[in-house]
Design an enzyme around this catalytic site. Structure first.
Site, mmCIF file in Angstrom:
data_model
loop_
_atom_site.group_PDB
_atom_site.id
_atom_site.type_symbol
_atom_site.label_atom_id
_atom_site.label_comp_id
_atom_site.label_asym_id
_atom_site.label_seq_id
_atom_site.Cartn_x
_atom_site.Cartn_y
_atom_site.Cartn_z
ATOM 1 N N HIS A 13 0.863 -1.204 0.000
ATOM 2 C CA HIS A 13 0.000 0.000 0.000
ATOM 3 C C HIS A 13 0.887 1.238 0.000
ATOM 4 C CE1 HIS A 13 -3.840 2.130 1.287
ATOM 5 N NE2 HIS A 13 -2.927 3.081 1.224
ATOM 6 N N HIS A 15 1.576 5.398 -1.697
ATOM 7 C CA HIS A 15 1.221 6.582 -2.486
ATOM 8 C C HIS A 15 2.480 7.144 -3.103
ATOM 9 C CE1 HIS A 15 -2.852 6.663 -0.814
ATOM 10 N NE2 HIS A 15 -2.272 6.200 0.269
ATOM 11 N N LEU A 16 2.542 7.110 -4.435
ATOM 12 C CA LEU A 16 3.761 7.582 -5.122
ATOM 13 C C LEU A 16 3.603 8.976 -5.711
ATOM 14 C CD1 LEU A 16 5.303 4.585 -7.121
ATOM 15 C CD2 LEU A 16 6.314 5.838 -5.208
ATOM 16 N N ARG A 17 2.356 9.495 -5.765
ATOM 17 C CA ARG A 17 2.093 10.789 -6.419
ATOM 18 C C ARG A 17 2.529 10.725 -7.885
ATOM 19 N NH1 ARG A 17 -0.963 10.977 -2.132
ATOM 20 N NH2 ARG A 17 -0.055 11.896 -0.283
ATOM 21 N N ASN A 41 -5.030 7.410 -6.019
ATOM 22 C CA ASN A 41 -5.649 8.695 -5.651
ATOM 23 C C ASN A 41 -4.784 9.890 -6.056
ATOM 24 O OD1 ASN A 41 -3.764 8.043 -3.600
ATOM 25 N ND2 ASN A 41 -4.817 9.381 -2.136
ATOM 26 N N LYS A 99 -9.380 0.003 -5.800
ATOM 27 C CA LYS A 99 -9.371 0.663 -4.498
ATOM 28 C C LYS A 99 -10.670 1.412 -4.236
ATOM 29 C CE LYS A 99 -7.746 2.174 -0.629
ATOM 30 N NZ LYS A 99 -6.657 3.070 -0.292
ATOM 31 N N HIS A 136 -10.475 1.333 1.851
ATOM 32 C CA HIS A 136 -10.155 2.307 2.883
ATOM 33 C C HIS A 136 -11.310 2.181 3.874
ATOM 34 C CE1 HIS A 136 -8.447 6.202 4.416
ATOM 35 N NE2 HIS A 136 -9.568 6.092 5.078
ATOM 36 N N HIS A 174 -4.590 -0.665 5.775
ATOM 37 C CA HIS A 174 -4.101 0.073 6.957
ATOM 38 C C HIS A 174 -5.049 -0.020 8.146
ATOM 39 C CE1 HIS A 174 -6.720 2.982 5.057
ATOM 40 N NE2 HIS A 174 -5.833 3.381 4.171
ATOM 41 N N ASP A 247 1.543 2.603 3.542
ATOM 42 C CA ASP A 247 0.681 3.783 3.380
ATOM 43 C C ASP A 247 1.525 5.056 3.449
ATOM 44 O OD1 ASP A 247 -1.584 5.263 2.889
ATOM 45 O OD2 ASP A 247 -2.272 5.236 4.960
ATOM 46 N N HIS A 251 3.396 14.550 1.584
ATOM 47 C CA HIS A 251 2.799 15.867 1.350
ATOM 48 C C HIS A 251 3.887 16.896 1.614
ATOM 49 C CE1 HIS A 251 -1.478 14.701 1.113
ATOM 50 N NE2 HIS A 251 -1.180 13.797 2.011
ATOM 51 N N ALA A 263 -3.690 14.885 5.489
ATOM 52 C CA ALA A 263 -3.411 13.638 6.202
ATOM 53 C C ALA A 263 -2.364 12.839 5.455
ATOM 54 C CB ALA A 263 -4.693 12.830 6.333
HETATM 55 C C1 NCD Z 1 -3.268 9.232 2.010
HETATM 56 C C2 NCD Z 1 -2.780 10.277 0.993
HETATM 57 O O1 NCD Z 1 -2.281 11.324 1.410
HETATM 58 O O2 NCD Z 1 -2.863 10.004 -0.201
HETATM 59 N N1 NCD Z 1 -3.275 9.821 3.309
HETATM 60 C C3 NCD Z 1 -3.234 9.170 4.490
HETATM 61 O O3 NCD Z 1 -3.367 9.815 5.534
HETATM 62 N N2 NCD Z 1 -3.036 7.875 4.551
HETATM 63 C C4 NCD Z 1 -4.595 8.749 1.597
HETATM 64 C C5 NCD Z 1 -5.065 7.546 2.354
HETATM 65 O O4 NCD Z 1 -4.539 6.432 2.192
HETATM 66 O O5 NCD Z 1 -5.993 7.688 3.143
HETATM 67 ZN ZN ZN Z 2 -3.244 5.085 1.675
#
Ligand code: NCD
Ligand code: ZN
Length: 343
Positions: A13, A15-17, A41, A99, A136, A174, A247, A251, A263
């Site tokens: 899991h 997030h690579l942006r 996302n 997802k 989620h 998560h 996860d 940011h 978040a």
């Molecule tokens: C994730 C994100 O910033 O893309 N943020 C997080 O707090 N985990 C999104 C997510 O997995 O809820």
């Molecule tokens: Zn996530």
């Protein structure tokens, strides 16, 4: 034990942006993990096979030379996802899951699902072609206390879906509560769960030590100590239903240190080392390989990785911030230390 060699892990899991932000964070993951389940996302969510394959190409082209990392792609479920789109995703061979984000739950979830029942066609197609649903697991009803979102999700959303689609494979992403641990343990093998390092290492006090700590703010939000203890037990149990998913969610510093901060916790810079800390501190390093390298591929029906990594028990300093395109980001343990190092 001061050193461990294990099959190279995967991050189930992540997030690579995109674009330069992705270029900034991708090497951290690619140095440690062989594969990662890449979350869809983006600011324009990845809702089609075509978009997922194009995103995959961008990730592969951004890889530093010499790293054999493989991105495993996911599709973002919406109220309008068709059965055809699901079948196209399956046939691509590159998309490994779909997802579910409840609308409004977290970063870029505005186009998320408003009610899971609206997705029946897509869920039926996923069940039929064997594409797992990643959830989620939170409800976003304004009347529900934020610390109860996961428990209420289990009762009101997850149970009905599992009953309605008895062969659908589901990963409860998560997980953060004792309720979720108990639920996953009590369900058949088609339901599994990922656990982050930060939910294993911190309870909710960590958001308020000496002041407000926006870099410990994530979704699902950190929970009580008793929940953390249940997560640790699950991760260390050797039960193949539980596996590693960081996860890690980068940011920019300014987006988190703000009146309405985003978040997400960034952990990819120590993506396996932080887990070694927990397993090591409980004398359970022999369980790390199962959790990090074996249970995930077994659930997804993918081969085990061929090569190995070695971790040594040595402390290293985490920088106070790291470059993130034109800004910076504040990694987990910024200005502190991590107790294990990747050789
Ligand atoms: C994730 C994100 O910033 O893309 N943020 C997080 O707090 N985990 C999104 C997510 O997995 O809820
Ligand atoms: Zn996530």
């Amino acid at each position: 034990m001061h050193r461990i060699t294990m099959i190279r892990p995967d991050d189930w899991h992540l997030h690579l942006r995109d674009g330069e932000h992705m270029r900034a964070v991708l090497p951290d993951t690619a140095k440690r993990f062989a594969r990662a389940m890449v979350m869809p996302n983006l600011s324009r969510p990845v809702t089609t096979t075509e978009a997922a394959l194009a995103y995959r190409e961008r990730i592969v082209s951004a890889l530093p030379p010499g790293l054999a990392f493989q991105p495993l792609m996911t599709l973002y479920l919406t109220d309008n996802t068709t059965a055809d789109e699901i079948r196209r995703a399956r046939q691509s061979g590159m998309i490994h899951a779909v997802k579910y984000y409840p609308a409004g739950a977290t970063t870029n979830s505005d186009s998320g699902v408003t009610a899971l029942v609206k997705c029946e066609t897509a869920l039926a197609a996923m069940e039929e072609c064997g594409l797992p649903l990643l959830v989620h697991g939170e409800v976003t009803f304004p009347e529900v206390d934020i610390f109860d979102r996961e428990k209420i999700f289990i009762d009101r959303m997850l149970l009905p879906v599992l009953q309605k689609f008895p062969r659908l494979r589901v990963v409860f992403e998560h997980i953060t509560t004792r309720d979720a641990v108990r639920f996953v343990m009590a369900t058949p093998a088609r339901v599994a769960a990922t656990i982050t390092a930060h939910h294993l290492l911190l309870n909710r006090n960590a958001m308020f030590i000496g002041g407000m700590r926006p870099h410990h703010y994530c979704m699902p939000i950190l929970k009580r100590e008793e929940d953390r203890q249940a997560l640790i037990q699950a991760a260390l149990s050797g039960n193949p239903k539980f596996f590693l998913g960081t996860d890690s969610a980068p940011h920019a510093r300014g987006a988190k240190e703000a009146a309405c901060g985003c978040a997400g916790v960034y952990t990819s810079h120590a993506g396996i080392e932080l887990y070694a800390e927990i397993f090591g501190s409980r004398d359970a390093l022999d369980k790390l390989e199962g959790f990090a390298s074996l249970h995930g591929p077994a659930f997804y029906g993918l081969p085990r990785n061929q090569d190995t990594i070695t971790l040594v028990k040595e402390t290293w300093d985490v920088p106070k911030e790291v470059p993130f395109h034109e800004e910076t980001l504040v990694p987990f343990r910024a200005g502190g230390t991590v107790g294990w190092r990747l050789l």
